[in-house]
Design a protein around this motif. Structure first.
Motif, PDB file in Angstrom:
ATOM      1  N   SER A   1      -5.344  32.025 -13.757  1.00 39.76           N
ATOM      2  CA  SER A   1      -6.110  32.771 -12.750  1.00 39.76           C
ATOM      3  C   SER A   1      -6.541  34.137 -13.290  1.00 39.76           C
ATOM      4  N   HIS A   2      -5.706  34.762 -14.101  1.00 44.13           N
ATOM      5  CA  HIS A   2      -6.045  36.053 -14.694  1.00 44.13           C
ATOM      6  C   HIS A   2      -7.204  35.886 -15.671  1.00 44.13           C
TER       7      HIS A   2
ATOM      8  N   HIS B   1     -13.112  30.326  -4.511  1.00 42.81           N
ATOM      9  CA  HIS B   1     -12.648  29.453  -3.426  1.00 42.81           C
ATOM     10  C   HIS B   1     -11.151  29.615  -3.177  1.00 42.81           C
ATOM     11  N   VAL B   2     -10.733  30.886  -3.112  1.00 40.12           N
ATOM     12  CA  VAL B   2      -9.333  31.207  -2.797  1.00 40.12           C
ATOM     13  C   VAL B   2      -9.328  32.185  -1.633  1.00 40.12           C
ATOM     14  N   THR B   3      -8.166  32.378  -1.048  1.00 41.48           N
ATOM     15  CA  THR B   3      -8.051  33.339   0.043  1.00 41.48           C
ATOM     16  C   THR B   3      -8.170  34.758  -0.496  1.00 41.48           C
ATOM     17  N   ARG B   4      -8.491  35.674   0.396  1.00 42.78           N
ATOM     18  CA  ARG B   4      -8.543  37.079  -0.011  1.00 42.78           C
ATOM     19  C   ARG B   4      -7.176  37.548  -0.486  1.00 42.78           C
ATOM     20  N   GLY B   5      -6.122  37.038   0.162  1.00 39.14           N
ATOM     21  CA  GLY B   5      -4.764  37.409  -0.244  1.00 39.14           C
ATOM     22  C   GLY B   5      -4.452  36.967  -1.663  1.00 39.14           C
TER      23      GLY B   5
ATOM     24  N   ASN C   1      -3.775  39.497  -4.861  1.00 37.28           N
ATOM     25  CA  ASN C   1      -2.610  39.380  -5.724  1.00 37.28           C
ATOM     26  C   ASN C   1      -3.027  39.382  -7.202  1.00 37.28           C
ATOM     27  N   THR C   2      -4.026  38.586  -7.535  1.00 38.31           N
ATOM     28  CA  THR C   2      -4.500  38.525  -8.923  1.00 38.31           C
ATOM     29  C   THR C   2      -5.076  39.872  -9.346  1.00 38.31           C
ATOM     30  N   ILE C   3      -5.869  40.487  -8.478  1.00 39.60           N
ATOM     31  CA  ILE C   3      -6.450  41.797  -8.780  1.00 39.60           C
ATOM     32  C   ILE C   3      -5.357  42.838  -9.012  1.00 39.60           C
ATOM     33  N   ASN C   4      -4.332  42.848  -8.162  1.00 40.10           N
ATOM     34  CA  ASN C   4      -3.241  43.823  -8.319  1.00 40.10           C
ATOM     35  C   ASN C   4      -2.546  43.657  -9.666  1.00 40.10           C
ATOM     36  N   LYS C   5      -2.284  42.421 -10.067  1.00 35.53           N
ATOM     37  CA  LYS C   5      -1.620  42.180 -11.358  1.00 35.53           C
ATOM     38  C   LYS C   5      -2.494  42.630 -12.523  1.00 35.53           C
ATOM     39  N   LEU C   6      -3.790  42.339 -12.443  1.00 34.37           N
ATOM     40  CA  LEU C   6      -4.696  42.726 -13.529  1.00 34.37           C
ATOM     41  C   LEU C   6      -4.923  44.235 -13.567  1.00 34.37           C
TER      42      LEU C   6
END
Length: 150
Positions: A40-41, A65-69, A73-78
């Motif tokens: 995903s990253h 095609h994923v939830t905003r949540g 989560n992916t954005i926070n990790k990156l």
């Protein structure tokens, strides 16, 4: 056997192969990605690198095609890793914009270098012409699934 039964069996066989290929590809590529990077990253970094522009988290969630949540989560990790920049929307403080950082471009390039040979070997083993012939069918399946999932 009726035509419907044949189509049902064909449909199940097709999607079983797609699901298994997806699982196997994810497992193999995850092992090849740089330490700590998830598919995903890489997917998000690759998307932002190809766009060359920033997007809102909501736009990215829709694109994947994923939830905003899940996207948050992916954005926070990156962002924590320094691979993306997140800035407020100057016109609407409730919104944010995401762009890839130079470190993110380097991480994406390293990941691409790690997985490209795996993907190329598979395409070469199957045969370029056979893969080219399969792409329109897979693309149409994706489009129909997108249309039906709205």
């Amino acid at each position: 056997m009726s035509g419907t039964s044949n189509n049902d069996a064909l449909s199940v066989a097709l999607f079983s192969e797609i699901f298994m290929a997806d699982q196997l590809a994810r497992n193999r590529l995850t092992k090849a990605l740089p330490k700590g990077m998830e598919i995903s990253h890489f997917s998000l970094l690759n998307h932002l690198a190809r766009l060359g522009d920033e997007r809102s988290p909501a736009q990215l969630a829709r694109a994947f095609h994923v939830t905003r949540g899940a996207m948050t989560n992916t954005i926070n990790k990156l962002e924590w890793a320094g691979y993306i920049h997140v800035r407020p929307d100057w016109d609407d403080a409730r919104r944010k914009f995401v762009s890839i950082s130079p470190a993110g471009k380097a991480a994406r390039d390293a990941a691409l270098a790690a997985i490209a040979p795996i993907l190329s070997d598979i395409v070469e083993a199957i045969g370029t012409e056979r893969v080219k012939a399969a792409l329109p069918v897979l693309r149409e399946m994706r489009i129909r699934l997108e249309d039906d999932g709205s």
